[in-house]
Design an enzyme around this catalytic site. Structure first.
Site, mmCIF file in Angstrom:
data_model
loop_
_atom_site.group_PDB
_atom_site.id
_atom_site.type_symbol
_atom_site.label_atom_id
_atom_site.label_comp_id
_atom_site.label_asym_id
_atom_site.label_seq_id
_atom_site.Cartn_x
_atom_site.Cartn_y
_atom_site.Cartn_z
ATOM 1 N N GLY A 1 25.956 34.715 39.147
ATOM 2 C CA GLY A 1 26.265 36.053 39.646
ATOM 3 C C GLY A 1 25.525 37.065 38.801
ATOM 4 O O GLY A 1 24.608 36.718 38.036
ATOM 5 N N LEU A 2 25.921 38.310 38.902
ATOM 6 C CA LEU A 2 25.215 39.336 38.135
ATOM 7 C C LEU A 2 25.196 38.990 36.659
ATOM 8 O O LEU A 2 24.180 39.128 35.983
ATOM 9 C CB LEU A 2 25.883 40.690 38.349
ATOM 10 C CG LEU A 2 25.684 41.266 39.743
ATOM 11 C CD1 LEU A 2 26.362 42.628 39.845
ATOM 12 C CD2 LEU A 2 24.211 41.393 40.080
ATOM 13 N N HIS B 1 43.484 45.593 45.322
ATOM 14 C CA HIS B 1 42.653 46.644 45.893
ATOM 15 C C HIS B 1 43.357 47.261 47.090
ATOM 16 O O HIS B 1 43.830 46.556 47.964
ATOM 17 C CB HIS B 1 41.310 46.045 46.310
ATOM 18 C CG HIS B 1 40.261 47.067 46.545
ATOM 19 N ND1 HIS B 1 40.311 47.947 47.588
ATOM 20 C CD2 HIS B 1 39.136 47.363 45.859
ATOM 21 C CE1 HIS B 1 39.248 48.742 47.539
ATOM 22 N NE2 HIS B 1 38.522 48.407 46.494
ATOM 23 N N ARG C 1 43.013 52.548 41.793
ATOM 24 C CA ARG C 1 43.411 51.502 42.727
ATOM 25 C C ARG C 1 44.860 51.073 42.599
ATOM 26 O O ARG C 1 45.525 50.844 43.600
ATOM 27 C CB ARG C 1 42.535 50.281 42.478
ATOM 28 C CG ARG C 1 41.141 50.553 42.875
ATOM 29 C CD ARG C 1 40.250 49.419 42.532
ATOM 30 N NE ARG C 1 38.937 49.756 43.056
ATOM 31 C CZ ARG C 1 37.858 49.027 42.888
ATOM 32 N NH1 ARG C 1 37.941 47.900 42.215
ATOM 33 N NH2 ARG C 1 36.722 49.403 43.390
ATOM 34 N N ARG D 1 40.644 48.029 36.211
ATOM 35 C CA ARG D 1 39.219 48.332 36.231
ATOM 36 C C ARG D 1 38.943 49.472 37.201
ATOM 37 O O ARG D 1 39.495 49.497 38.292
ATOM 38 C CB ARG D 1 38.436 47.101 36.664
ATOM 39 C CG ARG D 1 36.975 47.363 36.894
ATOM 40 C CD ARG D 1 36.232 46.112 37.247
ATOM 41 N NE ARG D 1 36.531 45.604 38.574
ATOM 42 C CZ ARG D 1 36.002 46.110 39.703
ATOM 43 N NH1 ARG D 1 35.189 47.140 39.671
ATOM 44 N NH2 ARG D 1 36.310 45.572 40.862
HETATM 45 C C1 LIG Z 1 34.556 42.059 48.062
HETATM 46 C C2 LIG Z 1 34.272 42.561 46.699
HETATM 47 C C3 LIG Z 1 33.687 43.805 46.514
HETATM 48 C C4 LIG Z 1 33.417 44.289 45.243
HETATM 49 N N1 LIG Z 1 32.830 45.511 45.113
HETATM 50 C C5 LIG Z 1 32.516 45.959 43.873
HETATM 51 C C6 LIG Z 1 31.835 47.200 43.707
HETATM 52 O O1 LIG Z 1 31.526 47.900 44.672
HETATM 53 N N2 LIG Z 1 31.533 47.604 42.461
HETATM 54 C C7 LIG Z 1 31.839 46.843 41.373
HETATM 55 O O2 LIG Z 1 31.518 47.255 40.273
HETATM 56 N N3 LIG Z 1 32.477 45.668 41.511
HETATM 57 C C8 LIG Z 1 32.819 45.198 42.726
HETATM 58 N N4 LIG Z 1 33.463 43.999 42.855
HETATM 59 C C9 LIG Z 1 33.686 43.153 41.678
HETATM 60 C C10 LIG Z 1 32.389 42.446 41.289
HETATM 61 O O3 LIG Z 1 31.673 42.104 42.437
HETATM 62 C C11 LIG Z 1 32.635 41.178 40.510
HETATM 63 O O4 LIG Z 1 33.548 41.397 39.511
HETATM 64 C C12 LIG Z 1 31.339 40.708 39.862
HETATM 65 O O5 LIG Z 1 30.307 40.656 40.796
HETATM 66 C C13 LIG Z 1 31.511 39.379 39.194
HETATM 67 O O6 LIG Z 1 30.254 38.928 38.759
HETATM 68 P P1 LIG Z 1 30.117 37.655 37.875
HETATM 69 O O7 LIG Z 1 28.664 37.478 37.624
HETATM 70 O O8 LIG Z 1 30.994 37.758 36.695
HETATM 71 O O9 LIG Z 1 30.679 36.446 38.744
HETATM 72 P P2 LIG Z 1 30.316 35.915 40.208
HETATM 73 O O10 LIG Z 1 29.346 36.766 40.904
HETATM 74 O O11 LIG Z 1 31.596 35.594 40.861
HETATM 75 O O12 LIG Z 1 29.539 34.577 39.922
HETATM 76 C C14 LIG Z 1 30.171 33.406 39.511
HETATM 77 C C15 LIG Z 1 29.133 32.335 39.392
HETATM 78 O O13 LIG Z 1 29.702 31.231 38.730
HETATM 79 C C16 LIG Z 1 29.439 30.048 39.432
HETATM 80 N N5 LIG Z 1 30.548 29.153 39.143
HETATM 81 C C17 LIG Z 1 31.877 29.418 39.149
HETATM 82 N N6 LIG Z 1 32.568 28.343 38.753
HETATM 83 C C18 LIG Z 1 31.663 27.382 38.503
HETATM 84 C C19 LIG Z 1 31.771 26.040 38.057
HETATM 85 N N7 LIG Z 1 32.935 25.486 37.749
HETATM 86 N N8 LIG Z 1 30.628 25.329 37.925
HETATM 87 C C20 LIG Z 1 29.409 25.887 38.210
HETATM 88 N N9 LIG Z 1 29.268 27.153 38.616
HETATM 89 C C21 LIG Z 1 30.388 27.876 38.762
HETATM 90 C C22 LIG Z 1 29.285 30.445 40.859
HETATM 91 O O14 LIG Z 1 28.487 29.511 41.520
HETATM 92 C C23 LIG Z 1 28.598 31.794 40.714
HETATM 93 O O15 LIG Z 1 27.210 31.580 40.586
HETATM 94 C C24 LIG Z 1 33.759 43.512 44.126
HETATM 95 C C25 LIG Z 1 34.351 42.273 44.298
HETATM 96 C C26 LIG Z 1 34.641 41.802 45.565
HETATM 97 C C27 LIG Z 1 35.368 40.526 45.706
#
Ligand SMILES: Cc1cc2nc3c(=O)[nH]c(=O)nc-3n(C[C@H](O)[C@H](O)[C@H](O)COP(=O)(O)OP(=O)(O)OC[C@H]3O[C@@H](n4cnc5c(N)ncnc54)[C@H](O)[C@@H]3O)c2cc1C
Ligand code: SF4
Ligand code: FES
Lengths: 249, 646
Positions: free
Chosen positions: B51-52, B275, B339, B444
């Site tokens: 993810g990001l 939310h 929120r 948040r």
């Molecule tokens: C619908 C929605 C809308 C949102 N809108 C906003 C917004 O407008 N602004 C904002 O700031 N935030 C927003 N958020 C929150 C934000 O999107 C998330 O908190 C953030 O993108 C999380 O990023 P991350 O990289 O931590 O995890 P994620 O993007 O969830 O990535 C997780 C990664 O881990 C991998 N993974 C997980 N478990 C395992 C495992 N056991 N083995 C191997 N790989 C694994 C997955 O494959 C994935 O690649 C939103 C969230 C949602 C649900």
């Protein structure tokens, strides 16, 4: 409503595969297509039958993971992703055929799941702007005309689902490739690599066993993000420019 | 209550620098050991998650010259759940000249988090936010622009300045594609090795250091061991413990939980964000809930009928019979209150019997005034794709009929405990993005998760992990290393157990029941009695799961039921810890609302004298008392006040 499904079952990559018929009862019109498959899978599990494998994750039409061919059409009857298709688009008593994407470049992994890693390799070949972390100038250093930014955005909304490939009689990946070429080519930041990008991405596209593009347009017709066909014209222009300048690697 | 946990020693963030807050990040970067570029290629890092937070870290560390191995469970790194974020990303650019600054973003975030986050971390996040936008624009992220060609901004949930950058309703998608492309560029360059469709199922700890992971190849079922000098978890949030949430179907806690069981402390698990603007549940087949971006609250007005069981078509309910309850209760912020406040207010009006739609679990979000004021084309330009999405899901046209919305689980502020360097309590294990607990306190703010994920991955981790790696490379390990063997064996044994139970309930049926328990007792409002009940029920259900779950098929094939079963098994353990955490925190703060702790007018009431700390939990054994370690929180810059949005 009650639905009859004819679903492609295939145990693994090398298995032959076949269509199997199932009945799903009490389907609500508000269910998504995938929720209907969930209901089927719950039932199959309780009957000791292997549930149907299909790819999905966000169920919001944005991750691009889902995608099956429904009654011969990639993502089914509503130009949207399979997860955003709802059962209200069908009628009681319908017989629905469900198959995986079929393309040489997308081998079947199991049932409705295919391997789309070829798309990642096309991106690796040049679908990026080289901007190592920390090197960026201020975001306002380079204004971008709104029309260019909007066009770049429209192309950038491609979700990499592969429906365009599944719909194309040649199984070409051109719309996907063109969307990326257009996204990056519309932006000033994308100019330095523009000529090399198009050539490298196309070479990779051909290496992955995607077919050639003969401008049929089935791809854009099923694309859930409405990527327009004219991105392919832009790709062709970029290609000509690149070949003419001789700068491509 | 002490029968549920044991209190251990307090802990401290040893890495947090002191001195003026503006200088702390510089200070830490200066004191961190560096790794000479020529040595970097001898050092390896495993990054789980794309993810990001994960993709940005993998790309950046790859660019720096480290050997990176990256994992995700989807078929492509581009599909990580960050892709679904709609609304936008905050940055203290002050391009609007409306009084924004790094300090104000810091202040808003500490206050928004209800004084349960660390000042140093939040200040750094605000500082770095500025660079994120520059970085993303350079990569070609097509943010919304104005006619002059400069970037557009909007104001977002709970703040009064316009600091949110966005790309129509698809900001997360565009940011992730930017990070994904940077990642794929490094794959091509050979610095990053990517493993898609691989799920991390165990952490390998050798001599007290995180040295690798056990992963299952989800296509072949092969159980593999992977080793590195450091491991980064960027595996996202655990909202799916509630079964229904806005998270993607595969979001899970497994990677974090496995690390927790190996010694990583888990902080503030009970802090969940609900939310306020999601599409209400339509039936029991429902598999997920869809968020309608909260940016809609900028122009939409939220209301319910003044009287319960008003069955009129909403368009026929005259103004005087409508209750725009947020505007009434919070005149200064109106529909833009944070929120947690908006969510609880919706729950309250529905509990009063004034909810709308099926089951009375919904409130109206009405654009009639906005369409009158701005014209339909302007509304379409701003929110078109969200309206389309709503119509596709509900079959109703929101240009004509007000939308119906209801709160849903969305984000988890809790996560693995990390220090200022983003290192967990296991040396060599770093945690970024939603998977850690660090920056948002008890709540948040909108558009701050994307900011945090990218801050962690592009700018923070790449400047802190070197301090740890500078002591490497560490001893070479292989699959015969006893700790690795043991970890892989444990994974195999668990899979065998899941496949051999052959009971008569599906994994989903357990997951749904668990989710309902969590929603009822550990959701928007919690109380002692309910939480105790929940803990008992979770334990019973977990026992039944291990006796009666039905997982068909084999390990050595693509087996989606098996994948789910492993995740649900971990959710059971997490759920119990969440309830214990919620029970022990006898105060309300941010997203954690304890019915016993509220002001006269029903607002969250904190107890700073007793609870101004991070609750970091240590694992002991499944079903046994966890150990609570408190990290005291101090506020030197922002004065602790009861939050008021009146
Ligand atoms: C619908 C929605 C809308 C949102 N809108 C906003 C917004 O407008 N602004 C904002 O700031 N935030 C927003 N958020 C929150 C934000 O999107 C998330 O908190 C953030 O993108 C999380 O990023 P991350 O990289 O931590 O995890 P994620 O993007 O969830 O990535 C997780 C990664 O881990 C991998 N993974 C997980 N478990 C395992 C495992 N056991 N083995 C191997 N790989 C694994 C997955 O494959 C994935 O690649 C939103 C969230 C949602 C649900
Ligand atoms: S161009 Fe359209 S159909 Fe093709 S991958 Fe992209 S979104 Fe899917
Ligand atoms: S499941 Fe993500 S697009 Fe359909």
């Amino acid at each position: 409503m009650n639905i009859t499904l004819r679903v492609w079952r295939q145990k693994g990559r090398d298995d032959k595969g076949r269509m199997v018929t199932y009945k799903v009862e009490d389907v609500s019109p508000d269910m998504s297509f995938l929720e209907m498959l969930d209901v089927l899978n719950e039932k199959l599990t309780l009957e000791d039958e292997d549930p149907v494998a299909f790819d999905h994750d966000c169920r919001e039409g944005i991750c691009g993971a889902c995608g099956v061919v429904i009654d011969g059409v990639a993502h089914g009857p509503e130009t949207t992703t399979t997860c955003q298709l709802h059962m209200r688009s069908f009628s009681d008593g319908d017989v629905i055929t469900v198959e995986p994407w079929r393309a040489k470049a997308f081998p079947v992994v199991k049932d409705l799941v295919v391997d789309r890693s070829a798309f990642d390799r096309i991106i690796q070949a040049g679908g990026y702007i080289s901007a190592p972390t920390g090197t960026a100038p201020d975001a306002h250093a380079m204004p971008v005309p709104k029309t260019d930014a909007d066009r770049a955005f429209d192309a950038a909304t491609c979700i990499g689902c592969g429906a365009c490939v599944a719909a194309c009689p040649n199984a070409s990946g051109m719309l996907f490739t063109a969307a990326k070429v257009t996204h990056l080519g519309m932006l000033p930041q994308g100019q330095p690599e523009r000529e090399a990008r198009v050539v490298n991405m196309l070479n990779q596209h051909d290496e992955e066993d995607f077919g050639g593009c003969t401008n049929i347009g089935e791809c854009a017709a099923v694309c859930p993000k409405g990527i327009p066909l004219d991105t392919i014209s832009q790709l062709n222009r970029d290609l000509l420019g690149s070949l003419a300048s001789g700068k491509a690697e | 209550m002490t029968e549920l946990f044991i209190e251990g020693d307090p802990i401290r963030d040893e890495k947090a620098p002191e001195g003026p807050i503006e200088e702390r990040w510089d200070k830490r970067r200066f004191s961190a050991k560096l790794v000479n570029p020529a040595n970097r290629r001898k050092l390896s890092v495993i990054i789980v998650g794309t993810g990001l937070a994960g993709a940005s870290a993998a790309a950046t560390l790859g660019e720096a010259g480290y050997q990176v191995t990256s994992f995700c469970y989807q078929d492509s790194p581009r599909r990580a759940h960050s892709i679904a974020a709609q609304g936008g990303i905050n940055a203290a650019k002050n391009y609007r000249n409306d009084g924004d600054s790094i300090y104000r973003l810091f202040y808003d975030t500490v206050k928004g988090g209800d004084f349960r986050s660390r000042e140093s971390n939040v200040y750094r996040l605000s500082q770095v936010s500025v660079e994120i936008i520059d970085q993303c624009v350079a990569q070609g992220v097509p943010f919304a622009r104005e006619y002059g060609g400069l970037l557009d901004n909007r104001s977002f949930g709970g703040v009064q300045v316009s600091r949110t950058f966005y790309a129509r309703g698809q900001t997360g998608q565009q940011l992730l594609i930017g990070a994904y492309q940077a990642l794929e560029r490094q794959v091509a360059a050979g610095t990053v090795q990517m493993h898609t469709r691989h799920e991390m199922l165990e952490l390998i700890v050798v001599d007290g250091k995180a040295r690798g992971i056990v992963a299952r190849d989800m296509v072949t079922g092969e159980i593999q061991t992977h080793f590195a000098d450091a491991v980064v978890l960027a595996t996202g949030g655990y909202g799916n413990v509630f079964y229904l949430s806005t998270n993607a179907m595969g979001c899970n806690v497994t990677a974090s939980w496995r690390a927790h069981r190996k010694g990583a402390l888990f902080a503030n698990p009970c802090y969940t964000q609900i939310h306020p603007t999601c599409i209400p549940v339509s039936g029991d087949y429902q598999s997920k809930l869809t968020l309608m971006s909260e940016s809609l609250r900028n122009d939409g007005r939220i209301w319910v009928p003044k009287k319960g069981d008003d069955k009129r078509d909403p368009r026929e309910i005259p103004e005087e019979d409508r209750d725009y309850y947020l505007e009434r209760l919070y005149p200064a912020f109106g529909n833009l209150v944070p929120r947690d406040i908006a969510s609880r207010a919706a729950k309250n009006v529905c509990d009063e019997g004034r909810g709308v739609g099926p089951g009375g679990l919904g409130v109206y979000l009405d654009f009639a005034d906005a369409i009158k004021r701005m014209g339909r084309p302007a509304v379409e330009a701003k929110y078109g794709n969200l309206f389309d999405m709503y119509q596709r899901i509900t079959g109703e046209n929101p240009y004509e009929v007000p939308m119906r919305i209801y709160p849903a689980v969305h984000y988890t502020m809790g996560g693995l405990w990390v220090d200022y360097d983003l290192q967990s309590s296991i040396p060599g294990l770093f945690v970024t993005g939603e998977a850690n607990f660090s920056d948002h306190g008890a709540n948040r703010l909108g558009a701050s998760a994307l900011m945090q994920g990218l801050a962690d991955g592009y700018f923070v981790l790449p400047n802190t992990i070197n301090d740890y790696l500078a002591d490497g490379p560490f001893e070479k390990l292989d699959e015969d290393t006893p700790e690795a063997k043991e970890a892989a064996e444990a994974v195999r044994a668990r899979i065998d157990t899941l496949l051999s139970i052959k009971g008569d309930r599906t994994v989903d049926s357990f997951h749904k029941e668990l989710g309902q328990i969590m929603w009822d007792y550990c959701g928007m409002e919690r109380n002692e009695e309910g939480l105790r009940k929940a803990i008992d029920r979770i334990r019973e259900l977990r026992d039944e799961f291990w006796r009666n779950v039905k997982v068909l098929g084999e390990n050595d094939e693509l087996n989606q039921a098996l994948e789910k079963a492993g995740r649900v098994a971990d959710f059971f353990e997490l759920a119990e810890l969440m309830c214990i955490d919620a029970l022990h925190r006898r105060e309300s703060c941010g997203g954690h609302f304890r019915a016993e702790s509220q002001t006269e007018d029903g607002e969250a009431l904190r107890h700073d004298d007793e609870f101004a700390y991070v609750a970091a939990w240590e694992f002991t054994e499944t079903g046994e008392q966890p150990v609570l370690h408190k990290e005291p929180l101090e506020y030197e810059y922002v004065e602790m006040k009861q939050r008021s949005y009146k």
